[in-house]
Design an enzyme around this catalytic site. Sequence first.
Site, PDB file in Angstrom:
ATOM      1  CG  LEU A  66      -2.007  -1.120   1.213  1.00  0.00           C
ATOM      2  CD1 LEU A  66      -2.841  -1.039   2.486  1.00  0.00           C
ATOM      3  CD2 LEU A  66      -2.894  -1.031  -0.026  1.00  0.00           C
ATOM      4  CG  HIS A  67       4.676   0.925   1.735  1.00  0.00           C
ATOM      5  ND1 HIS A  67       4.513   0.043   2.775  1.00  0.00           N
ATOM      6  CD2 HIS A  67       5.505   0.317   0.861  1.00  0.00           C
ATOM      7  CE1 HIS A  67       5.222  -1.036   2.552  1.00  0.00           C
ATOM      8  NE2 HIS A  67       5.831  -0.902   1.397  1.00  0.00           N
ATOM      9  CG  HIS A  68       5.045  -0.183  -3.450  1.00  0.00           C
ATOM     10  ND1 HIS A  68       5.772  -0.934  -4.343  1.00  0.00           N
ATOM     11  CD2 HIS A  68       5.608  -0.413  -2.249  1.00  0.00           C
ATOM     12  CE1 HIS A  68       6.723  -1.590  -3.714  1.00  0.00           C
ATOM     13  NE2 HIS A  68       6.639  -1.296  -2.429  1.00  0.00           N
TER      14      HIS A  68
END
Length: 343
Positions: A248-250
């Site tokens: 998700l942090h991508h």
Amino acid sequence: MTEDRAPAVTAQQLLTMMSAVRKTGVLRAGVDLKVFDALADGPADAETVATACTADPRGTRILLNALAAIGLLEADQDLYTLAPGAERILVSTHPEYYGDAVRLAASDYEWDAIKHLGDAVRQGGTVMNTNAETPSYTFWEDFAELGTLNTQPVADLVADELLPWSDASDDRVKVLDVACGHGFYGYTLARKDPRAHIWSLDWPNVLAVTEANAQRLGVSHQAHFIPGDMFEAPLEGPYDIVIVANVLHHFSTERATQLLRRMADVVRPGGKLVAIAISTGDGRPADDPIPHLFSALMLAWTSEGQVHPLSAYEDMVTAAGFARPKLHTVPHNPLRVLLADRI
């Protein structure tokens, strides 16, 4: 200095930061050449180590002195020994060996990204043609093969939280592991619950490593594979559990929410979402630097990625159609686990 002010920045502090690349290079060379293995049986001189490592004696002596300078070896006259603790985490035959992490945290992949950080700041995202979002990016093969020391404790936590819930089912428990990489989150559950069948989704080059991990862990009969892009590959379903880990942090909050909505479409009502990510906190960045430094890497390595606050992940989950998630953590581990029910 008052309590609410950080210490003054000094030239020595900057010099220490700038020389960190040299320390990393020395560590990486020591691991690559298996210098620590060569000293596992006791003190040795540079020529003996050079012979064991198939290296030049003069070059080996320079490296040994540099490793001693940063505290990984001890030097006494012409003899070198492992520093206390090095025999446990730097000798490759030890169960707690940590040297494989060098292939990830000190890899050319990260350096090639972070050295363009200034350009990424100007542009607002990666300037690299080949990056963490590129299909067949070979870093993810290394990641799938090695994992990290943070992975297994979180995988155990996830399995222990899910097992009481899955015990209520008499049937096969279907699990979708998105951007699965090593597959350890799903396979840990499969090892503890023989009813769990895991559908692992990732790029084809990564799944080759994932499948080898399933065989090594003895769960290949419970493993299924979906090659392709997580936003486009056919997902089938419905699933009892969907795992979305370390991805998700991508993305931006909008893109990450889009991914979670796609997952919600294939989870049965009452099923579970497991979201695993690094998050920033409410305090000063200096009090918790790891997520902020990782966020800088995401800026340099992806088009829109960054480490989001925990509240943002919670909002993504609920906006995608899940109930408010429950937070779970492992002490001294930067990964956060969010468990949520499909409404």
